[in-house]
Design an enzyme around this catalytic site. Sequence first.
Site, PDB file in Angstrom:
ATOM      1  N   HIS B 266      38.846 -15.192  13.715  1.00  0.00           N
ATOM      2  CA  HIS B 266      38.843 -14.642  12.364  1.00  0.00           C
ATOM      3  C   HIS B 266      40.005 -15.210  11.534  1.00  0.00           C
ATOM      4  CE1 HIS B 266      38.045 -11.314   9.415  1.00  0.00           C
ATOM      5  NE2 HIS B 266      39.324 -11.521   9.144  1.00  0.00           N
ATOM      6  N   GLU B 267      41.191 -15.079  12.063  1.00  0.00           N
ATOM      7  CA  GLU B 267      42.370 -15.543  11.317  1.00  0.00           C
ATOM      8  C   GLU B 267      42.367 -17.065  11.169  1.00  0.00           C
ATOM      9  OE1 GLU B 267      43.893 -13.329   9.761  1.00  0.00           O
ATOM     10  OE2 GLU B 267      43.145 -11.616  10.922  1.00  0.00           O
ATOM     11  N   HIS B 270      40.378 -17.951   8.213  1.00  0.00           N
ATOM     12  CA  HIS B 270      41.194 -17.843   6.996  1.00  0.00           C
ATOM     13  C   HIS B 270      42.111 -19.066   6.855  1.00  0.00           C
ATOM     14  CE1 HIS B 270      40.285 -13.850   5.489  1.00  0.00           C
ATOM     15  NE2 HIS B 270      40.617 -13.233   6.613  1.00  0.00           N
ATOM     16  N   GLU B 296      37.365 -14.014   2.930  1.00  0.00           N
ATOM     17  CA  GLU B 296      36.791 -13.247   4.037  1.00  0.00           C
ATOM     18  C   GLU B 296      35.505 -13.900   4.540  1.00  0.00           C
ATOM     19  OE1 GLU B 296      38.655 -10.920   5.171  1.00  0.00           O
ATOM     20  OE2 GLU B 296      37.383  -9.842   6.570  1.00  0.00           O
TER      21      GLU B 296
END
Lengths: 501, 501
Positions: B266-267, B270, B296
């Site tokens: 997830h990170e 980003h 997101e």
Amino acid sequence: MKVKEYYKKLIGKAKELRFLDTISMLVGWDYEVNLPPKSVEQRSEQMSYISELSHRELTDSDNGQLIKQIMEHPDYETLTEREQRNVYIFKREYDRAIKLPVEFVKERAAARVKSIEIWKKAKKTDDFKLFLPALKKMFEFAKKHAEYLDPDAPVYDTLLDLYEPGMTVAQYNSIFSPLKEATVEILDKIVHAEKQPDTSILSRTVPKDIQEKLAHDVMPVIGYDLQRGRLDTAVHPFTTGFYDDVRITTRYMEDFWPGCFFAVLHEAGHAIYEQNQNPKWKYEPVGGYCSMGIHESQSRFHENTLGRSKEFWKFYYDKFKELTDEIFDDVAFDDFILAINKVEPSLIRVEADEVTYNLHIILRFELERDLFEGKIKIEDLADTWKDKMHDLLGIEVPNDTLGVLQDTHWAGGMFGYFPTYALGNVYAAQLMHKMAEDIPKWREELSTGNLDGIAKWLQKHVHETGDLYDAPVLIKKITGKEPSHIYLVEYFKEKYYPLYC
Amino acid sequence: MKVKEYYKKLIGKAKELRFLDTISMLVGWDYEVNLPPKSVEQRSEQMSYISELSHRELTDSDNGQLIKQIMEHPDYETLTEREQRNVYIFKREYDRAIKLPVEFVKERAAARVKSIEIWKKAKKTDDFKLFLPALKKMFEFAKKHAEYLDPDAPVYDTLLDLYEPGMTVAQYNSIFSPLKEATVEILDKIVHAEKQPDTSILSRTVPKDIQEKLAHDVMPVIGYDLQRGRLDTAVHPFTTGFYDDVRITTRYMEDFWPGCFFAVLHEAGHAIYEQNQNPKWKYEPVGGYCSMGIHESQSRFHENTLGRSKEFWKFYYDKFKELTDEIFDDVAFDDFILAINKVEPSLIRVEADEVTYNLHIILRFELERDLFEGKIKIEDLADTWKDKMHDLLGIEVPNDTLGVLQDTHWAGGMFGYFPTYALGNVYAAQLMHKMAEDIPKWREELSTGNLDGIAKWLQKHVHETGDLYDAPVLIKKITGKEPSHIYLVEYFKEKYYPLYC
């Protein structure tokens, strides 16, 4: 408006500048400790921006105005000594900044980056000639810098004052000349002593994790508060930060444990000085360190005066043995003490022992002094270095990598910085001498692991005084005497003659 | 003066503001990752100073002047689309800042700190009433904020636009209402399916060092460049940074390895978005992320669309098994896939699966909307929360700690932020749909470990476009369609029906 109101405004400005300073320190710390390899350029841009911003905020014409309004105010004398000192320090920094043309600052910053790159290459390839043009440039920048600040003063005096306010060539001469003579004499006795340490103790393999454990054990012992600081790894050990966030770094060499252990004591000494600043003066100009020399006196005191003393190891050797497993089980106490106090002329300043260290510095001081006084030529620096090493330390310099090219300071244009290192040793000894008068049993206390008295003495006399006085004045206030070499010489004799002779 | 000259000046200002922004991010990162325990207060002061400084630099009257000089210039139209967008974004930020009285900003910042402290206590003790006064205060601040920005617009519209420029209540309604209905239907089918995952796979003990190895192995696989970033540990996973220095954090739970593995994906999603910004536009307003929703979409795409897909694990499962020693040796591929795609109504948003997650968000969106439209009272928020959880997810909320008190956002006054999370999922699916048209074989490519096509497509269409358009416009430019829920619904059906039914 009342003088107090102008003053409050100025203190507000000082606080903002201090914030910028702490931000700059944090960004610099991150650069050394955490930077991803490919973000060097981006970080450099960011760091230049911070220095430009700081410069802009410092040289804001409002500041000049405020200083005037305070200093020319009819009620100026109603300000306390501390308040007047705050104005004085602010003015000193303001004047130093405002006198430099922005173009000069930019050009020098750019030249410095290049110079350091060239120096790295020259050091690697043992090529002083490659470095010479860049060195000349940085030398010219330093001269110009001094001339902008004070066209009438001798250049080197102005530069020395930048790093150690209140010190001049004459004052350094009066301390360093007799220190040199006495040290050469002491050194001669030590190296010719029959008893010599077995230094293989220092290169016994100590795994990194054990060195780390040792570091974490010893830091609180000497009073470094890790709740307000931290230890990380970097290429060169350093200390950075302010009050409640003061960080140190070290590096781990598995085959030379003192490279970590004593570096940690050294940096923790710096850190304690910052952590112990007077919280009532936080963000005021006086609420910061006094000078590089005083800073270094605190690191050297913890590293050498305490950390290499018999008394320290009387209580710490068992713990040391325990933490290092069985590595030193066969080493007798006296052999250990002698080994960590090995004195020997060597080529590299940063690896030098306590006694020879000052000769390395005095060599650099004399070279800088003679350069600025036109007595030697910059082209001859490499050779003059070799001659001086022979004269002072009695050793031959096989190449320039191990000679004139070893330090980064000149490549970075920092002429006038070196002397503060030896001054730190001078101050440490003079402070210790006075402390011994105030706490006659300090060595007994130390040998039982009780460092409270020592810590409190330093805190009260040195740390909490911050920058209330220039260093020579501070030393006189504390010890009642002008800064002098005699205490350091006395310390050497009292420590090393019984050890070796 | 020519319009280009004014423009250049403005871009210079934007660059300085971006520097301040990157400094602020670094200081914030250090706060989460490295801060010594007792330096919280000092760091808070430092951080307030940085925001004050940024605010001062942004609201500098010169900036307002420059914006006017550019926008009212007869040659304004000669600026390119990108240049005009740069001016537009700068003006938007300037207006947002200049309209808020300094006193208001300070009061709110102070109230926020207190509110978050109270919320922490209330969450710990399950005491909504304790939190209520602070919550009311933050709610009033948000209303006031919106009124300062635009006294004529509906409050919630203004707040939504702050976090997701170009989005309104009506637009969110038009996406979230049908998404809600469809999701409830899909969820019903999944939870009543006979086939259900064995989730004990997810809680097999995986030691921290193995989880770390996994993280370091998978980050480069999806394109996160660790030469321009780094992974550290923090209480909550987050991403921060810019271009060549984009850092992510994770945390390690030995008995729940997905908590690290998927947080890292997830990170890293980003982070890739930030690393891939157009370097030609570095430091320009357009050279930054488009919106929270688009940001997101990139994290969710990497975490879920890629990271929980069968195809990803087709090439990665062997590596995963190898790195985790023998922990998963007995786990069949299909069982593994089903386990990491477990769908189940649950109480906590941050632990929710891909399908139910949006319902958690829609619940918060509807509560915020109804609050600002006066349809519900803030006193009733805890109870309304429980009712809605029952309606949407069919579960009972046993207490407020697991209900209305679970998130920090409202305590911090961030009303209007939540919806961007679900919008990210909506955008991710819509982008994936278009990518599948452009690269029909993307799933085959993925299953062989070839992510080049996917990465390039995202880089070209999403990352490098930066903030050239508001998100809804960008989505239309890329996909040819208005933002819509239908692609996400389609994605759910195509993925989960075969898995479960």
